[in-house]
Design an enzyme around this catalytic site. Structure first.
Site, mmCIF file in Angstrom:
data_model
loop_
_atom_site.group_PDB
_atom_site.id
_atom_site.type_symbol
_atom_site.label_atom_id
_atom_site.label_comp_id
_atom_site.label_asym_id
_atom_site.label_seq_id
_atom_site.Cartn_x
_atom_site.Cartn_y
_atom_site.Cartn_z
ATOM 1 C CE1 TYR A 173 -4.460 -1.016 -0.008
ATOM 2 C CE2 TYR A 173 -3.304 -2.988 0.696
ATOM 3 C CZ TYR A 173 -4.427 -2.381 0.175
ATOM 4 O OH TYR A 173 -5.528 -3.132 -0.167
ATOM 5 C CD GLU A 209 -6.782 -6.033 0.679
ATOM 6 O OE1 GLU A 209 -5.551 -5.928 0.843
ATOM 7 O OE2 GLU A 209 -7.433 -5.241 -0.043
ATOM 8 N NE ARG A 223 -6.145 -12.464 -18.328
ATOM 9 C CZ ARG A 223 -4.964 -11.853 -18.280
ATOM 10 N NH1 ARG A 223 -4.338 -11.683 -17.133
ATOM 11 N NH2 ARG A 223 -4.397 -11.409 -19.383
ATOM 12 C CB SER A 283 -16.909 -18.483 -11.411
ATOM 13 O OG SER A 283 -16.994 -17.091 -11.540
#
Ligand code: FAD
Ligand code: HEM
Length: 444
Positions: free
Chosen positions: A98, A140, A206, A209
């Site tokens: 971050y 997270e 990538r 589902s």
């Protein structure tokens, strides 16, 4: 909460930052990948960079968050944050990163807005950034901890056990565990990130589902091969998975994450609405329900070109048959014929007025964004509450940020290039003009 000092500064500068947020996002990624090229190897999706979707998603999210901080501080965009956090977790994003994003984002703001960024303005936006960053880091951390992993250990090696051709352009991969780690169970509706080595030596991530409930030591996902439109390249990873990855090959796959999770404890009827490859999370959820022996009223509404292109239809047929209160309706653009034991088959585009929807149901949507927008609007017109409609987007979510931004006080804070009083922009780099809000683009 924003400090009293920063609040008026953000309120005053939101319009001009909003007007240039896309330019800032583009500049940010340029800086980021120049200073940290390793992030393009296994972390960022370069397809989303090439078509600009990730820049738009970042811009939309920052804009939505800053707007909410100013106007509805008690209602921060939770769904948006949850989705980002799940995506970050599926990529093993670490708290330390971050600071890197901060440095590059602040540098981009300064570069695009030039001398207009006074120290007070820089400090106020710095505060916005860290409020958002700490919120995400906190969520997270909870996600990693719930899965019993650390950012560095979200990846596991799996071996391709089966490759099943579902339709001309759709392939199902069944992968099995090959290490000593326990298989972390997936929740119905979740996805995994697959990291694939490319011929140029880099790895590309990538999301896919899970298209079936976990089977002991195996997982299943289903991939549509992406062909490039005129002048555009074919999809890198889907093509490679279809053409180069075979049974016995190893794949690096994350533990499952994702905010679209079936809540079958509610006891309410479930309606699944999908189009094309949007069937994959629906198939996963149906499979979980069938495995759990659910007696809930369940309805699957699916739109496709024709029945041959309806991926996973054999598995879905079996799961629907195993569920005592399930029904299935299909819409085909190329003819209203079906070999499946469906309750209804219709020609053309999906039209909800052709079916009787159950009362008090929970809705799950997946498909191209324009399809979902249309269906969502139709559901809301029918009186369904927005909170009862969940959806999954197969790409950076440009819809959610747009929606959150519009829902809030965008009425009060206008996202156009209205220069705020007291803020003079000297840089010639920032061009005036109305902000182009992240518009919906088709899911791929
Ligand atoms: C939560 C989630 C779940 C998903 N689930 C599924 C699923 O179950 N099944 C499934 O099939 N997909 C799913 N997806 C989509 C999947 O992750 C990939 O986005 C998809 O497979 C395409 O990846 P690709 O590498 O083949 O294409 P990419 O290489 O990423 O290309 C994507 C598009 O960008 C264009 N493009 C790429 N490079 C350039 C360039 N330089 N210039 C111009 N245009 C360019 C391509 O032409 C293509 O249209 C999901 C996505 C998400 C976020
Ligand atoms: C406050 C800081 C941050 C914000 C506001 C933010 C915002 C976002 C948003 C909106 C998305 C798209 C989510 C979706 O809909 O799929 C995203 C994805 C992503 N973020 Fe962040 N992010 C932040 C910090 C970070 C950090 C520190 C990293 C680490 C390098 C990072 C790496 C990524 C990656 C790799 C993706 C997926 C990109 C893709 O698939 O194209 N982000 N982020």
């Amino acid at each position: 909460m924003l400090s009293d000092k920063s609040r008026p500064v953000i309120q005053a500068t939101l319009p001009v930052v909003g007007a240039h947020i896309q330019e800032i996002a583009q500049c940010f990624y340029r800086h980021l990948f120049t200073t940290h090229p390793e992030l393009l190897n296994g972390t960022f999706n370069r397809g989303n960079q090439a078509d600009g979707n990730q820049q738009q998603a970042l811009a939309g999210a920052v804009a939505a968050f800053a707007t909410a901080l100013v106007n509805t501080p008690d209602h921060l965009p939770e769904n948006l944050l949850a989705r980002i956090a799940q995506k970050h977790a599926s990529l093993g994003i670490q708290p330390e990163q971050y600071q890197i994003v901060h440095n590059n984002l602040m540098a981009a703001i300064a570069e695009v807005l030039g001398d207009a960024v006074t120290p007070d303005i820089a400090a106020a936006w710095d505060e916005v950034y860290w409020l958002m960053a700490y919120t995400l880091i906190h969520v997270e951390r909870g996600l990693y901890s719930a899965r019993g992993v650390r950012p560095q250990t979200v990846w596991r090696q799996w071996e391709v056990e089966k490759k099943i051709q579902e339709a001309d352009d759709v392939m199902t991969f069944v992968v099995k565990r090959i290490d000593d780690h326990l298989v972390k169970p997936s929740l119905p509706g979740q996805y995994i990130t697959v990291q694939v080595p490319l011929p140029d030596g880099t790895r590309q991530p990538r999301q896919y589902s899970l298209s079936r409930a976990d089977q002991g030591e195996s997982r299943q996902f289903t991939v549509k091969r992406v062909y490039g439109a005129v002048g555009k390249p074919d999809g890198e990873v889907s093509t490679l998975l279809h053409t180069r990855v075979n049974v016995g090959d190893k794949l690096s796959i994350s533990v499952p994450f994702g905010a679209l999770v079936l809540d079958d404890y509610s006891g309410r009827p479930m309606v699944f609405i999908s189009a094309g490859i949007g069937i994959t999370p629906m198939a996963g959820m149906l499979s979980h329900l069938a495995t759990a022996g659910s007696h809930l009223p369940i309805m699957l509404l699916h739109a496709d070109h024709n029945e041959n292109e309806f991926a996973l239809r054999g598995q879905i047929r079996d799961d629907i048959a195993a569920l005592p209160n399930a029904s299935i309706y299909v819409w085909y653009e190329q003819g209203a014929e079906s070999q499946l034991p469906v309750q209804g088959v219709f020609p053309g585009k999906m039209d909800l007025s052709q079916v009787r929807l159950p009362d008090n149901a929970v809705y799950h949507l997946c498909g191209p964004v324009p399809f979902m927008q249309e269906i969502r609007s139709a559901l809301i017109k029918l009186g369904i509450r927005p909170r009862d409609i969940q959806y999954e987007v197969f790409g950076p979510d440009l819809w959610q940020a747009d929606y959150e931004k519009a829902r809030g006080p965008a009425r009060a804070v206008c996202w156009t290039a209205r220069r705020p009083t007291g803020m003079v922009r000297h840089s010639t780099r920032a061009s005036a003009g109305s902000v182009s809000t992240p518009s919906a683009t088709p899911a791929r």
